[in-house]
Design a protein around this motif. Sequence first.
Motif, PDB file in Angstrom:
ATOM      1  N   ILE A  21       0.827  -1.307   0.110  1.00  0.00           N
ATOM      2  CA  ILE A  21      -0.033  -0.045  -0.218  1.00  0.00           C
ATOM      3  C   ILE A  21       0.801   1.155  -0.092  1.00  0.00           C
ATOM      4  N   PRO A  22       1.881   1.519   1.027  1.00  0.00           N
ATOM      5  CA  PRO A  22       2.557   2.565   0.634  1.00  0.00           C
ATOM      6  C   PRO A  22       3.288   2.636  -0.545  1.00  0.00           C
ATOM      7  N   LEU A  23       3.822   1.751  -0.993  1.00  0.00           N
ATOM      8  CA  LEU A  23       4.588   1.702  -2.463  1.00  0.00           C
ATOM      9  C   LEU A  23       3.701   2.133  -3.521  1.00  0.00           C
ATOM     10  N   ILE A  24       2.470   1.653  -3.554  1.00  0.00           N
ATOM     11  CA  ILE A  24       1.411   2.086  -4.563  1.00  0.00           C
ATOM     12  C   ILE A  24       1.160   3.444  -4.300  1.00  0.00           C
ATOM     13  N   VAL A  25       0.720   3.983  -3.131  1.00  0.00           N
ATOM     14  CA  VAL A  25       0.466   5.417  -2.845  1.00  0.00           C
ATOM     15  C   VAL A  25       1.480   6.217  -3.192  1.00  0.00           C
ATOM     16  N   ALA A  26       2.842   5.875  -2.879  1.00  0.00           N
ATOM     17  CA  ALA A  26       3.883   6.709  -3.233  1.00  0.00           C
ATOM     18  C   ALA A  26       4.380   6.927  -4.703  1.00  0.00           C
ATOM     19  N   SER A  27       4.089   5.865  -5.310  1.00  0.00           N
ATOM     20  CA  SER A  27       4.092   5.732  -6.964  1.00  0.00           C
ATOM     21  C   SER A  27       3.169   6.697  -7.568  1.00  0.00           C
ATOM     22  N   VAL A  28       1.952   6.609  -7.218  1.00  0.00           N
ATOM     23  CA  VAL A  28       0.552   7.288  -7.906  1.00  0.00           C
ATOM     24  C   VAL A  28       1.032   8.856  -7.485  1.00  0.00           C
ATOM     25  N   VAL A  29       1.337   9.333  -6.474  1.00  0.00           N
ATOM     26  CA  VAL A  29       1.361  10.268  -5.894  1.00  0.00           C
ATOM     27  C   VAL A  29       2.695  11.025  -6.634  1.00  0.00           C
ATOM     28  N   GLY A  30       3.919  10.356  -6.792  1.00  0.00           N
ATOM     29  CA  GLY A  30       4.794  10.780  -7.462  1.00  0.00           C
ATOM     30  C   GLY A  30       4.807  11.077  -9.253  1.00  0.00           C
ATOM     31  N   PHE A  31       3.577   9.964  -9.586  1.00  0.00           N
ATOM     32  CA  PHE A  31       3.409  10.104 -11.055  1.00  0.00           C
ATOM     33  C   PHE A  31       2.621  11.386 -11.169  1.00  0.00           C
ATOM     34  N   VAL A  32       1.320  11.698 -10.354  1.00  0.00           N
ATOM     35  CA  VAL A  32       0.488  13.034 -10.570  1.00  0.00           C
ATOM     36  C   VAL A  32       1.664  13.858 -10.410  1.00  0.00           C
TER      37      VAL A  32
END
Length: 429
Positions: A21-32
Amino acid sequence: MATLLMAIMIILLLLGFPMMIPLIVASVVGFVMMFDGFGQMGTFIQQMMAGIRPASLIAVPMFILAADIMTRGQSADRLINMVMAFIGHIKGGLAISTATSCTLFGAVSGSTQATVVAVGSPLRPKMLKAGYSDSFTLALIINASDIAFLIPPSIGMIIYGVVSKTSIAELFIAGIGPGLLILVMFSLYCLYYAHKNNVPTEPKASWSERFTASRRALWPLFFPVIIVGGIYGGIFSPTEAAAVCVLYAFLLEFVVFRSLKLPQLYQIAKSTGMITAVVFILVAVGNGFSWILSFAQVPQAILESVGVNDAGPIGVMVAISIAFFIACMFVDPIVVILVLTPIFAPAIAATGLDPVLVGVLITLQVAIGSATPPFGCDIFTAIAIFKRPYMEVIRGTPPFIFMLVTAAGLIIAFPDIALFLRDLAFPAE
């Protein structure tokens, strides 16, 4: 941006979310942040899919399945009984048997957590009964299980090989020397501990008992022979070796030993499927996260800020060791390999370091971090399996961590510890 993404991951981890979950959230935030919205999310999904596309990753679920079959069957017990029959009677022999059994089972399973369960469950009660403290016993089990990450087959080495495009066969054989070195260091410490604390010895087994134990362990001992001999004999690839390993485990436990029944295969497959799903989600998102960092030129900025770009080979290896060791104290080992390996790739290439040597060093540091407070994954495996409090599990770990760090230093100073067998098996043309 890197600081924000790491802060997001740490906060979510502290709140108790599983690593994906932290990895997915961080990845999505970075992409946005990079692309100003979700409009190009398809690009990120493509990068995720690219992460799990390499055929070498097929070996991961198969080794997990083979380890699960053997853990539930008799293979682990037979290996343990054989080791105990030969060295259980010497001073510290039970502790040395535990470390040796972890090494042997590591050569069968490739998983530190499977080794904690398979070896720790039967041997911890014996060690406590023999007079070893629980803190020493737990520390020995979780740290000796780290050898499973070095002795082939190693799931960590498979992940590193896929990420760095390094030969998995060469990585496998290069891990044998460091694994045996750590076993010797642990064994010497067990001797010292047993003499210092006057731990009683076990009854000496007769040669008849040793022969019987060896005969019963003969079939499980063929696992490393099949894996190592098959790969380096040119019979099959590491991925094919994993498939053969599953077939052999199935035949051994269901047909030869008859320790398992066919209805149990469903639960074994279900457990393997769940673990594999988590691993592949981590690999996919980790690849996407690494792509985001690379696109934002975060690796270059990090390496430049800490001066790694100007360091020589020794400096780069020391920096790699420190970074991976610290990261695995907090984050899942697979994620650390996926995220940090691309960051250090430019420095590794610039200094001309052997990627196999780097892979062994990274695998060792990942293994050390897995058993190091505060969040080493093997610590929480031990807490769950043995039902002991956190502080008791970590109390005895400092001497073992010191020995593991010393082993890493020796590999940096004397690379042939890792590369000698590799060079024999794969001579330069």
